[in-house]
Design a protein around this motif. Structure first.
Motif, PDB file in Angstrom:
ATOM      1  N   LEU A   8       0.839  -1.191   0.000  1.00  9.22           N
ATOM      2  CA  LEU A   8       0.000   0.000   0.000  1.00  9.22           C
ATOM      3  C   LEU A   8       0.873   1.240   0.000  1.00  9.22           C
ATOM      4  O   LEU A   8       1.583   1.487   0.973  1.00  9.22           O
ATOM      5  CB  LEU A   8      -0.877   0.026   1.246  1.00  9.22           C
ATOM      6  CG  LEU A   8      -1.708  -1.223   1.471  1.00  9.22           C
ATOM      7  CD1 LEU A   8      -2.355  -1.176   2.836  1.00  9.22           C
ATOM      8  CD2 LEU A   8      -2.741  -1.350   0.385  1.00  9.22           C
ATOM      9  N   PRO A   9       0.830   2.019  -1.078  1.00  9.26           N
ATOM     10  CA  PRO A   9       1.640   3.235  -1.100  1.00  9.26           C
ATOM     11  C   PRO A   9       0.997   4.339  -0.259  1.00  9.26           C
ATOM     12  O   PRO A   9      -0.227   4.444  -0.181  1.00  9.26           O
ATOM     13  CB  PRO A   9       1.650   3.620  -2.578  1.00  9.26           C
ATOM     14  CG  PRO A   9       0.371   3.065  -3.115  1.00  9.26           C
ATOM     15  CD  PRO A   9       0.104   1.816  -2.332  1.00  9.26           C
ATOM     16  N   HIS A  10       1.835   5.099   0.408  1.00  7.17           N
ATOM     17  CA  HIS A  10       1.394   6.277   1.155  1.00  7.17           C
ATOM     18  C   HIS A  10       2.200   7.474   0.678  1.00  7.17           C
ATOM     19  O   HIS A  10       3.353   7.344   0.259  1.00  7.17           O
ATOM     20  CB  HIS A  10       1.605   6.100   2.662  1.00  7.17           C
ATOM     21  CG  HIS A  10       0.665   5.150   3.307  1.00  7.17           C
ATOM     22  ND1 HIS A  10      -0.638   5.464   3.602  1.00  7.17           N
ATOM     23  CD2 HIS A  10       0.838   3.880   3.728  1.00  7.17           C
ATOM     24  CE1 HIS A  10      -1.222   4.442   4.174  1.00  7.17           C
ATOM     25  NE2 HIS A  10      -0.352   3.459   4.262  1.00  7.17           N
ATOM     26  N   ALA A  35     -14.218  -2.765   5.964  1.00  3.13           N
ATOM     27  CA  ALA A  35     -13.910  -3.321   4.645  1.00  3.13           C
ATOM     28  C   ALA A  35     -12.595  -4.092   4.679  1.00  3.13           C
ATOM     29  O   ALA A  35     -12.484  -5.176   4.083  1.00  3.13           O
ATOM     30  CB  ALA A  35     -13.856  -2.203   3.600  1.00  3.13           C
ATOM     31  N   VAL A  36     -11.595  -3.575   5.379  1.00  2.00           N
ATOM     32  CA  VAL A  36     -10.309  -4.270   5.481  1.00  2.00           C
ATOM     33  C   VAL A  36     -10.465  -5.549   6.305  1.00  2.00           C
ATOM     34  O   VAL A  36      -9.917  -6.597   5.947  1.00  2.00           O
ATOM     35  CB  VAL A  36      -9.225  -3.346   6.068  1.00  2.00           C
ATOM     36  CG1 VAL A  36      -7.943  -4.124   6.382  1.00  2.00           C
ATOM     37  CG2 VAL A  36      -8.923  -2.204   5.101  1.00  2.00           C
ATOM     38  N   ALA A 106      -8.331  -5.642  -2.254  1.00  2.00           N
ATOM     39  CA  ALA A 106      -7.663  -4.779  -1.268  1.00  2.00           C
ATOM     40  C   ALA A 106      -7.799  -3.313  -1.652  1.00  2.00           C
ATOM     41  O   ALA A 106      -8.073  -2.456  -0.805  1.00  2.00           O
ATOM     42  CB  ALA A 106      -6.187  -5.159  -1.146  1.00  2.00           C
ATOM     43  N   SER A 107      -7.612  -3.018  -2.921  1.00  2.07           N
ATOM     44  CA  SER A 107      -7.729  -1.642  -3.412  1.00  2.07           C
ATOM     45  C   SER A 107      -9.130  -1.099  -3.176  1.00  2.07           C
ATOM     46  O   SER A 107      -9.304   0.051  -2.750  1.00  2.07           O
ATOM     47  CB  SER A 107      -7.372  -1.578  -4.898  1.00  2.07           C
ATOM     48  OG  SER A 107      -7.508  -0.269  -5.393  1.00  2.07           O
ATOM     49  N   SER A 112      -7.402   2.705  -2.238  1.00  6.54           N
ATOM     50  CA  SER A 112      -5.997   3.055  -2.422  1.00  6.54           C
ATOM     51  C   SER A 112      -5.412   2.169  -3.508  1.00  6.54           C
ATOM     52  O   SER A 112      -5.933   1.091  -3.781  1.00  6.54           O
ATOM     53  CB  SER A 112      -5.240   2.821  -1.105  1.00  6.54           C
ATOM     54  OG  SER A 112      -3.861   3.027  -1.277  1.00  6.54           O
ATOM     55  N   ARG A 113      -4.330   2.634  -4.088  1.00  5.65           N
ATOM     56  CA  ARG A 113      -3.600   1.789  -5.028  1.00  5.65           C
ATOM     57  C   ARG A 113      -2.938   0.654  -4.262  1.00  5.65           C
ATOM     58  O   ARG A 113      -2.602   0.794  -3.094  1.00  5.65           O
ATOM     59  CB  ARG A 113      -2.513   2.588  -5.745  1.00  5.65           C
ATOM     60  CG  ARG A 113      -3.055   3.716  -6.595  1.00  5.65           C
ATOM     61  CD  ARG A 113      -1.944   4.551  -7.204  1.00  5.65           C
ATOM     62  NE  ARG A 113      -1.126   5.124  -6.137  1.00  5.65           N
ATOM     63  CZ  ARG A 113       0.175   5.389  -6.251  1.00  5.65           C
ATOM     64  NH1 ARG A 113       0.819   5.147  -7.373  1.00  5.65           N
ATOM     65  NH2 ARG A 113       0.847   5.894  -5.237  1.00  5.65           N
ATOM     66  N   VAL A 114      -2.737  -0.470  -4.931  1.00  3.08           N
ATOM     67  CA  VAL A 114      -2.045  -1.618  -4.347  1.00  3.08           C
ATOM     68  C   VAL A 114      -1.076  -2.146  -5.397  1.00  3.08           C
ATOM     69  O   VAL A 114      -1.464  -2.396  -6.536  1.00  3.08           O
ATOM     70  CB  VAL A 114      -3.039  -2.728  -3.929  1.00  3.08           C
ATOM     71  CG1 VAL A 114      -2.297  -3.970  -3.443  1.00  3.08           C
ATOM     72  CG2 VAL A 114      -3.993  -2.212  -2.861  1.00  3.08           C
TER      73      VAL A 114
END
Length: 125
Positions: A8-10, A35-36, A106-107, A112-114
């Motif tokens: 997971l990019p931050h 959701a996670v 996951a995205s 978020s991008r994965v």
């Protein structure tokens, strides 16, 4: 089965943390956490789950360097970048398409991008 690293990019400029997430709308944060949790349960139920975790931001990193023969501990990440890995899953999947399936889930859960990358396999002896 191949193991894949889903990351997971931050944003390095904002360094989001669990503490800063508390500033989000409580309902939005609760929805993301739910959701996670659902995603993690699905991974576990499928047998794809190996390990997952969240990482503290790069500003907390220590880099250890013994290449000169002496141990140096630097209060910095080993690389500076506009984004960093904030969390990850290690999963087992039959192939890249299956890993991408899980990354898509996951995205959607995190909005978020994965990134998906296969772990290197040990060379045949």
């Amino acid at each position: 089965m191949t193991q894949y690293f889903l990351t997971l990019p931050h944003d390095s400029a904002t360094e989001p943390t669990m503490a800063s997430m508390q500033e989000l709308d409580p309902a939005e944060l609760a929805a993301v956490i739910a959701a996670v949790d659902e995603f993690n349960a699905a991974l576990q139920d499928s047998g794809a789950w190996v390990f997952a975790g969240g990482l503290n931001p790069p500003s907390t990193a220590k880099t250890v360097d013994v290449t000169s023969g002496e141990t140096r501990v630097l209060d910095e990440p080993f690389v500076e970048a506009p984004a960093y890995v904030g969390g990850f899953w290690v999963i087992e999947a039959a192939d890249e398409a299956a890993a991408i399936y899980w990354a898509t889930k996951a995205s959607a859960a995190l909005q978020s991008r994965v990134e998906v990358r296969a772990l290197q396999e040990r060379p045949a002896e």
